[in-house]
Enzyme design. Structure first.
Site, short mmCIF file in Angstrom:
data_model
loop_
_atom_site.label_atom_id
_atom_site.label_comp_id
_atom_site.label_asym_id
_atom_site.label_seq_id
_atom_site.Cartn_x
_atom_site.Cartn_y
_atom_site.Cartn_z
N GLU A 174 0.84 -1.21 0.00
CA GLU A 174 0.00 0.00 0.00
C GLU A 174 0.87 1.25 0.00
O GLU A 174 0.83 2.06 0.94
CB GLU A 174 -0.96 -0.02 1.19
N GLU A 368 -5.38 -8.40 -1.02
CA GLU A 368 -6.05 -8.22 0.29
C GLU A 368 -7.52 -7.89 0.07
O GLU A 368 -7.84 -7.09 -0.81
CB GLU A 368 -5.44 -7.07 1.08
C1 BG6 Z 1 -4.47 -3.09 4.82
C2 BG6 Z 1 -3.08 -3.42 5.31
O1 BG6 Z 1 -4.61 -1.71 4.73
O2 BG6 Z 1 -5.53 -3.38 5.64
C3 BG6 Z 1 -3.01 -4.52 6.34
O3 BG6 Z 1 -2.21 -3.74 4.23
C4 BG6 Z 1 -4.15 -4.35 7.31
O4 BG6 Z 1 -1.75 -4.50 6.94
C5 BG6 Z 1 -5.46 -4.46 6.55
O5 BG6 Z 1 -4.13 -5.20 8.40
C6 BG6 Z 1 -6.70 -4.42 7.39
O6 BG6 Z 1 -6.67 -3.28 8.19
P1 BG6 Z 1 -6.87 -3.37 9.77
O7 BG6 Z 1 -6.62 -2.03 10.29
O8 BG6 Z 1 -8.28 -3.81 9.96
O9 BG6 Z 1 -5.89 -4.37 10.23
#
Ligand code: BG6
Length: 470
Positions: A174, A368
């Site tokens: 990201e 993701e």
């Molecule tokens: C993404 C990141 O933005 O979101 C991850 O690459 C992150 O590292 C994921 O864990 C989910 O976000 P969060 O804050 O719910 O863990």
């Protein structure tokens, strides 16, 4: 659904994690301190340099010790790919050493070999939300050009060691996080505490160059390597059909697409050059930088997708705020939100895929996606996470439609296949996994693993190559 909406053979189904969110063992085997080790409240909050303060990232879910049993569970689900990051501080504890820490490399040797034992394709992120604290303290983070050299050494060390075993790489997780969380993204601290775009965009330029040099080095070591960028996609809708709202949405989208534009097309877009002039931002470039960017563009577009955003020029709408992963946004009246206020928009995933594929015509890798939710471990050891299944099913269906639209999507690694520490809020009660970890946000619990209902569901999705989503 289009008759062409079908997952191709060899589609990379799996899950994605980041070193600092699950490994724990933060000072084991010579590991140095990273920016995550001093961010007890997550990536959006200021760092706290006193290590006495409890930090859940120090413990993670102890994957450093449990990787074998965890990978066995991924294999049981039939994973074809597993995306993880290599903690820079395990390899170069302060960041500026000449030679790597062998003990750190040995840990990743074991993880990679364990994955290959089950025919799981390792997908490696070089830098996921952490960098050596030494590079922050002694060099001022990514605004210092020297850091490019240190990153290049880190990347080359890994390509040399793993190029026969690891085909898929990503240079920065990201990368657009720099705009929203500059300490996490670029190791930047500001004297007056206020974000300063001059430093941020200079740091970003250095990351672009470092990423392109990594692509160059990787391809020279092994021309089969596939090295991608990784952006947090942030699709923005206009709040109304008012033309000004449309333009506001386009402007907001450019804040994200700027990153993939440079990394994929190889040059700074005109809209950004003008933005710099308008805002008195001067990017210091070295001779040759423009050529490096142009000649070593990424092989594929990796991105995360959790939610969509809304832009409006009407002050009454601007008050209607909701929260998000990197950016707070406006409430979309057509969407429901997660318990953390992230607006759930499966169709947006289809739109993002089409947007990115139209723009770059390079393979897309959804690295993701997922739902952060509070799960309940029942007395009989079950976890009935139907809400997670519903979220994932809806997104996978839209991804399938995007394939029918003509997008070349090579894989889908959902976020946090095993519960881990959240990035934005540094807690464990926000869970994404198919595997439940009995540990709470205070770091207490047996650390035992349990299969959730979604574990069995995802196993079947993979076994049928996405044909059966029931
Ligand atoms: C993404 C990141 O933005 O979101 C991850 O690459 C992150 O590292 C994921 O864990 C989910 O976000 P969060 O804050 O719910 O863990």
């Amino acid at each position: 659904m289009s008759k062409l909406a079908k997952f191709p053979d060899g589609f990379l189904w799996g899950g994605a994690v980041a070193a600092n969110q699950l490994e724990g063992a933060f000072q084991e085997d010579g590991k140095g301190l990273s920016t995550a080790d001093v961010s007890p409240n997550g990536i959006m909050s200021p760092p706290d340099f006193s290590l006495e303060k409890f930090n859940l990232y120090h413990k993670g879910i102890d994957f450093y010790y449990t990787y074998k049993e965890d990978i066995a569970l991924f294999a049981e689900m039939g994973f074809k790919a597993f995306r993880f990051s290599i903690a820079w501080t395990r390899i170069f504890p302060n960041g500026d050493e000449q030679t790597p820490n062998e003990k750190g490399l040995e840990f990743y040797d074991k993880v990679i070999d364990e994955l290959l034992k089950y025919n799981i394709e390792p997908v490696v992120t070089l830098s996921h939300y952490e960098m050596p604290l030494g590079l922050v303290k002694n060099y001022g983070g990514w605004k210092n050009r020297k850091v490019v050299e240190f990153y290049e050494r880190f990347a080359t060390t890994l390509f040399e060691r793993y190029h026969k075993k690891v085909k898929y790489w990503m240079t920065f997780n990201e990368i657009n996080v720099n705009l929203h969380a500059p300490f996490t993204g670029g190791g930047l601290l500001f004297e007056d505490g206020k974000k300063n775009e001059q430093d941020i965009y200079q740091a970003v330029h250095h990351q672009f160059v470092a990423s392109a040099l990594a692509v160059k080095a990787g391809h020279e070591i092994n021309s089969n390597l596939q090295i991608g960028c990784m952006i947090a996609s942030m699709l923005t809708y206009p709040y109304t059909s008012k033309p000004e709202d449309m333009f506001a949405a386009l402007t907001q989208d450019r804040k994200t697409l700027f990153f993939s534009d440079v990394q994929s097309r190889g040059y700074y877009p005109a809209y950004m050059k003008n933005y710099f002039i308008e805002n008195d931002i001067t990017i210091v470039m070295e001779e040759g930088d423009e050529n490096i960017l142009r000649e070593h563009t990424v092989d594929y577009i990796g991105f995360s997708y959790y939610m969509s955003f809304v832009a409006s020029t009407d002050p009454d709408h601007v008050k209607l705020q909701t929260s998000g992963n990197l950016l707070a946004g406006l409430k979309n009246p057509y969407l429901k939100a997660s318990e953390w206020g992230w607006q759930i928009d499966p169709v947006g995933l289809r739109t993002v895929c089409n947007q990115l594929y139209d723009r770059y015509e390079k393979p897309l890798f959804i690295v993701e996606n997922g739902l952060g939710a509070i799960d309940k471990l029942e007395e009989d050891g079950t976890i009935n996470d139907d809400y997670r299944i519903d979220y994932l099913r809806a997104h996978i269906e839209e991804m399938k439609k995007a394939i029918g639209d003509g997008c070349n999507i090579i894989g889908y690694t959902s976020w946090g296949p095993i519960d881990l520490v959240s990035a934005s809020t540094a807690e464990l009660k926000k869970r994404y996994g198919y595997i439940y970890v009995d540990r709470d946000s205070e770091g207490e619990g047996s650390n035992k693993r349990y299969k959730k209902k979604s574990f069995h569901w995802y196993k079947n999705v993979i076994a049928t190559n996405g044909e059966n989503l029931a």
